[in-house]
Motif scaffolding. Structure first.
Motif, short mmCIF file in Angstrom:
data_model
loop_
_atom_site.label_atom_id
_atom_site.label_comp_id
_atom_site.label_asym_id
_atom_site.label_seq_id
_atom_site.Cartn_x
_atom_site.Cartn_y
_atom_site.Cartn_z
N PHE A 1 0.86 -1.19 0.00
CA PHE A 1 0.00 0.00 0.00
C PHE A 1 0.89 1.24 0.00
N ALA A 2 0.51 2.24 -0.78
CA ALA A 2 1.27 3.50 -0.83
C ALA A 2 0.32 4.65 -1.11
N PHE A 3 0.69 5.79 -0.63
CA PHE A 3 -0.08 7.01 -0.93
C PHE A 3 0.87 8.20 -0.94
N THR A 4 0.45 9.26 -1.60
CA THR A 4 1.27 10.48 -1.68
C THR A 4 0.55 11.63 -1.00
N MET A 5 1.34 12.58 -0.52
CA MET A 5 0.80 13.80 0.09
C MET A 5 1.56 14.98 -0.47
N ASN A 6 0.87 16.09 -0.61
CA ASN A 6 1.47 17.31 -1.13
C ASN A 6 1.89 18.22 0.02
N ILE A 7 3.10 18.70 -0.03
CA ILE A 7 3.55 19.70 0.94
C ILE A 7 3.99 20.96 0.18
N VAL A 8 3.91 22.08 0.86
CA VAL A 8 4.31 23.36 0.27
C VAL A 8 5.72 23.67 0.72
N ASP A 9 6.63 23.93 -0.24
CA ASP A 9 8.01 24.24 0.13
C ASP A 9 8.17 25.73 0.43
N SER A 10 9.37 26.14 0.75
CA SER A 10 9.63 27.51 1.20
C SER A 10 9.39 28.56 0.12
N SER A 11 9.37 28.14 -1.15
CA SER A 11 9.13 29.09 -2.23
C SER A 11 7.69 29.06 -2.72
N GLY A 12 6.86 28.26 -2.05
CA GLY A 12 5.46 28.18 -2.45
C GLY A 12 5.17 27.09 -3.46
#
Length: 461
Positions: A213-224
């Motif tokens: 099982f795998a899933f992805t998540m989005n994160i916001v980096d320091s530049s947006g």
């Protein structure tokens, strides 16, 4: 002589009632002016010394202006969030220019809160006055200084520019199927440190080990920018134990890991009741460590870090796994809630009761811009009126005191509201009739005194 004095008395009556008519006219004309304060002419008798006993010399009447500045008008709803009303004794501090305000430039005081954001981003009311307040620093901190008007500046909503909030936390609500994908035994050949890793499989399915099982998540980096981070799981033969990896998608976003794109690897364990067992989980380092993974800045020389070409700062992400479970049900992600916000621009304004002005951004962020300060006076009815429904300090009004809203009797600020004029038309029209009659009567005094003088002159004939 007393007959002549009656002429002067009649003339003073004309002047006083004319002044009263002017005040009433102003009041009626400003019935719909925001926060207008009515004026009233009161009459005071004048008495001259009676030098000869038994003879009376008329002295007339004096008009004295009274302003009802301290009499608050009713608060009425408005549609603009920057329409502001004060529920209390305070006054907005304003200036007649937006920038380069010096100590020598005058400050005015008004309750007319019909402010709008002008083309340059300044809060400006209908009379052209600019709202003053204590500005927030880059970290959103405000240091009010009530003792010095010069510490206040013109509030600008748009000069904060675009804003970014890097991600720092992801709340995960997910389940891993305790029954396994096929009900088979453990992962033969799996090795997180070799080409048999799950991170390698994400790059090339012909290599590596396929996760259960795998899933992805989005994160916001320091530049947006948006960075995709995956978590992959492979069930072990040991009960309640899963091999796990965290890696970047694409793998080129991260360098320095044991395998391409790999950020962390280890075991995730669950308690017999299916709840997350942090004390025995090694995915985040030593057993018992808080669920957290870090990626060093692109400029870092060693360790797992963002690729140099990205040129972004480090990321430190906390994972909230309180709702991460292992039950005999399909593996599924129920919800992923990362914080952070991409590049956002100002789309609105919010003003709270305590005078804090915030910019609303289209990325969901709320950025504190300033706090409004309110001025109070010992005797506000003696403030000197200036054009634009504003006032300046006078010797009889007393010194101002600058206060934060809701403190010291300054009152609270109501957004999307305006203070109405305190003029009562019924009272004004009644006064208009009385004044008209009084003016006619004063003119009659002059006519009668003139006739009597004429009679006196005719005696000689």
């Amino acid at each position: 002589m007393s007959l002549t004095s009656s002429l002067y008395a009649g003339a003073s009556g004309l002047v006083a009632n004319a002044a009263s008519m002017a005040a009433i006219s102003d009041n009626i004309a400003n019935t719909n002016t925001t926060a207008y304060k009515r004026n009233q002419i009161n009459f005071s008798s004048m008495v001259s010394a009676q030098l000869v006993q038994g003879r009376y010399s008329a002295s007339g009447v004096e008009a004295i202006t009274r302003s009802f500045v301290s009499n608050q008008g009713s608060i009425q709803g408005a549609t603009n969030p920057t329409d502001l009303a004060i529920g209390g004794a305070g006054f907005f501090v304003v200036t007649d220019k937006a920038t380069a305000v010096t100590e020598q430039d005058p400050r005015f005081f008004t309750r007319s809160g019909s402010f709008n954001v002008d083309a340059d981003g300044f809060l400006k009311n209908d009379a052209g006055f600019y709202l003053q307040g204590w500005l927030a620093d880059e970290d959103g901190n405000i240091s009010p200084d009530p003792s010095d008007l010069n510490q206040m500046n013109t509030i600008n909503i748009k000069n904060i520019g675009a804003q970014v909030q890097p991600s720092t936390e992801v709340i995960i609500n997910a389940n891993l199927d305790k029954r396994g994908v096929t009900g088979s035994v453990g992962p033969a050949g799996y090795n997180a440190a070799t080409t048999a890793s799950m991170a390698d499989y994400a790059v090339n399915p012909t290599t590596g080990t396929k996760p259960d099982f795998a899933f992805t998540m989005n994160i916001v980096d320091s530049s947006g920018g948006i960075r995709r981070i995956a978590m992959a799981f492979l069930q072990d033969t040991t009960a309640n134990t899963w091999f796990a990896e965290i890696y970047a998608v694409p793998d080129s976003d991260v360098v320095g890991g044991v395998r391409p794109g790999q950020i962390a690897s280890g075991l995730v364990r669950f308690n017999p009741d299916g709840s997350f067992d942090q004390a025995n989980t090694t995915l985040f380092g030593a057993p018992g460590n808080d669920p957290n993974f870090a990626i060093a800045a692109s400029s870092a020389a060693v360790g797992v870090r963002f690729a140099p070409a990205l040129g972004i700062e480090a990321a430190d992400i906390d994972l909230d796994l309180r709702n991460f479970t292992q039950f005999s049900a399909l593996s599924v992600v129920n919800s992923l809630n990362p914080d952070g916000a991409t590049v956002g621009n100002v789309i609105g304004v919010e003003v709270t009761e305590d005078g804090k002005v915030s910019a609303l951004l289209d990325n969901g962020l709320v950025r504190l811009v300033a706090q409004i300060g309110l001025a109070t006076f010992p005797n506000p009815d003696e403030l000197a009126a200036v054009s634009g429904n504003a006032y300046s300090q006078s010797s009889r009004s007393g010194e101002y005191s600058i206060k934060q809203p809701k403190l010291g009797g300054a009152g609270l600020i109501e957004s999307s509201a305006l203070e109405a004029s305190n003029v009562d038309l019924g009272t004004e029209f009644t006064s208009l009739i009385v004044t008209q009659r009084a003016y006619s009567a004063s003119s009659k005094i002059i006519v009668t005194a003139d006739q009597m003088l004429e009679e006196l002159i005719n005696i000689k004939r």
